[in-house]
Every structure is written in structure tokens, then in C-alpha cells.
Write a protein that holds these residues in place. Structure first.
Motif: not given
Length: 297
Positions: A150, A153, A178
Motif C-alpha cells: 500500500m 501508492w 488496493r
């Protein structure tokens, strides 16, 4: 590039956030490609890296269902612009780019990229390793890997672009991936009694996804285990209001059972009694979102 030499200039391409292309020369070189349609072509090629993107797909992304009569010629012009741009970025000639990097195929074009050049590929690698750690029962390792996935991102995918139908579908797919990674990490945290870390993050997510039952189940359980039973019950009420008001549906039996267990302060919700794990799973339909703690070891 997959067919280039090891000494070739490497790129770092970002799609999980604003579109960016960087090399050791510095800066976001994509800023020098201002025309929106060539930028769309780059994004589409990157998301399908090392696979053919057909000219029909490119045309649909650029013009929807109304391509111009000069579609083929116009596409070739845009691809030429992209090749020149990549040539400048990689310090290679346009002919070298056409041979090794952005290659013409029978039905379209293929962008050859090396492993590690696209942030999306790093996200997918970490997510896959995290899923394996979960399946093998290593929750702490899974949390590290899924958190790392994560952290790749930097924002919503291609957030700075006005996209067409194909890129829009890709963005939705990436956002769903995600969200899945995040819920898998939440499951592992609940199993490790890290419920206190979740309410803040999940509060925003249930606002963003007001009818997503798995997110609400995780939010309710994290609140309950943090001593906030009344807040957990409010979360259920709001979910029910959305489902009934928007879809005319009641929450699933799994959520209703979770709600009833909270109303009766069922001790199994605390996840402390490992001898009754199977009973808990049966009672709540075997839902992984309840994240029953595993035995140590």
C-alpha cells in the motif's frame, strides 16, 4: 527494457498516483509530454506492459465510439511522438526505441519494460507475497508485506489525467486491488489483537464505501474490541440505512449475526477463547472478515 542491454538507462514509471516517468537524469520527464492523447497512450501501454495493446483499444480509449476517419494515421503520429519522447528519456534514437522499447506488432504496439520499472508491478509483487504469508499463517510477515504494497501508492491511479473508458476500467481494477490488500491486512491485524490501529483508517473507508459489508464488519469488530460497542452498533445502523434506502436490502445474515452478538456481549467476539474458534466461525458463517486469532506458532 526486456530486450535492451543491462547498461541501458532505466526508467521509473509511476501510475499509482500522478503519471510520472523518471530516469537517473532527474525530474518527471512526463511533464515534457503535454498533449493529452499521447499521455493516454503511454498510460495504456504501461498498464499493459510487455503485452500487445491493439490499435482498436487505443482508438477506443482516445475517441470512444466515434473515432475519426483518419484514425490509423493519427494513431501512428501519436505513437511516433511517444517514441521520440522515450528516445529522449532513454538517450536512444527513435529507431532504437521502435526496435527494442515500443515495438510495432501485427495488431498494435507493445511497450517492453524491465522488472522493477513500474510501481504497479512492485505493488503486485508485494501483494502476492503478502497473500502467501497469510495463507501460510504468518500474520506479522503478511502485515509488513501488505503495508509495503500500500505504501507504493502515492495517490489515486492516474489522478492527474482525464481518462477514457479503458483507463477508467483499469483504474477501477487497481482501486479494487488496493482495497482487497487493505482488508487482508486488517484481517491479520485483528488476529494479532491490533484492533486499536484500525478504527481511524476504517472510519474514512466506510464513508467512501457506505455499502461495503466486509469493511463495515472489520470496522464494527475493531470498535467493539476497543471498548466502543455503542459506536460499533451505530456503524451497523448506518450500513442498514444505506442498504435499505439505496437497494431495498437488509444486511447479510453474517452482519446481522455480528450485530446480535454485540448486543449480547458475546465473549467469543473478543477472540480470546481459542478452544471455540470453530464454534465462532460456524456462528458467523465462516467469514474471514471476523479475523479470529490463530494459535501461536
Amino acid at each position: 527494457m526486456s530486450s535492451g542491454s543491462d547498461s541501458a538507462v532505466r526508467m521509473e514509471i509511476q501510475v499509482l498516483g500522478s503519471l510520472a516517468l523518471r530516469t537517473p537524469h532527474g525530474g518527471n520527464l512526463i511533464d515534457f509530454l503535454t498533449a493529452p492523447k499521447p499521455r493516454k497512450i503511454i498510460a495504456l501501454l504501461v498498464l499493459q506492459a510487455n503485452h500487445v495493446v491493439t490499435t482498436a483499444a487505443m482508438a477506443r480509449e482516445l475517441w470512444g465510439d466515434n473515432p475519426p476517419a483518419s484514425m490509423q494515421t493519427t494513431l501512428q503520429t501519436y505513437v511516433l511522438q511517444v517514441r521520440k519522447f522515450l528516445g529522449r528519456a532513454l538517450c536512444r534514437t527513435s529507431s532504437e526505441v521502435a526496435r527494442d522499447v515500443l515495438v510495432t506488432k501485427f495488431s498494435g504496439y507493445q511497450l517492453n519494460l524491465r522488472q522493477g520499472e513500474v510501481d504497479l508491478h512492485e505493488f503486485e509483487r508485494l501483494a502476492a507475497e503478502g497473500r502467501k504469508a497469510l495463507a501460510d499463517g504468518f500474520d506479522e510477515k503478511a502485515i509488513r508485506l501488505l503495508t509495503g504494497a500500500m505504501e507504493v501508492w502515492s495517490g489515486p491511479p492516474l489522478v492527474d489525467m482525464q481518462v477514457g473508458p479503458l483507463l477508467d476500467a483499469e483504474i477501477r481494477r487497481l482501486e479494487e486491488s488496493r482495497l482487497t490488500v487493505l482488508m487482508q491486512r486488517n484481517d491479520a491485524k485483528l488476529r494479532l489483537a491490533l484492533h486499536h490501529e484500525l478504527p481511524g483508517e476504517l472510519a474514512g473507508l466506510v464513508s467512501q464505501y457506505p455499502m461495503h459489508e466486509n469493511l463495515h464488519a472489520q470496522y464494527m469488530l475493531s470498535l467493539y474490541r476497543s471498548g466502543r460497542c455503542s459506536d460499533a452498533l451505530v456503524v451497523f445502523r448506518r450500513l442498514r440505512e444505506h442498504l435499505v434506502g439505496e437497494l431495498g436490502l437488509e444486511p447479510s445474515l453474517r452482519l446481522q449475526r455480528l450485530h446480535r452478538a454485540m448486543l449480547t456481549a458475546d465473549p467469543l467476539l473478543d477472540g480470546a477463547d481459542f478452544t471455540e474458534v470453530e464454534s465462532l466461525l460456524d456462528r458467523f458463517g465462516g467469514a474471514p472478515a471476523l479475523a479470529v486469532p490463530r494459535r501461536a506458532g
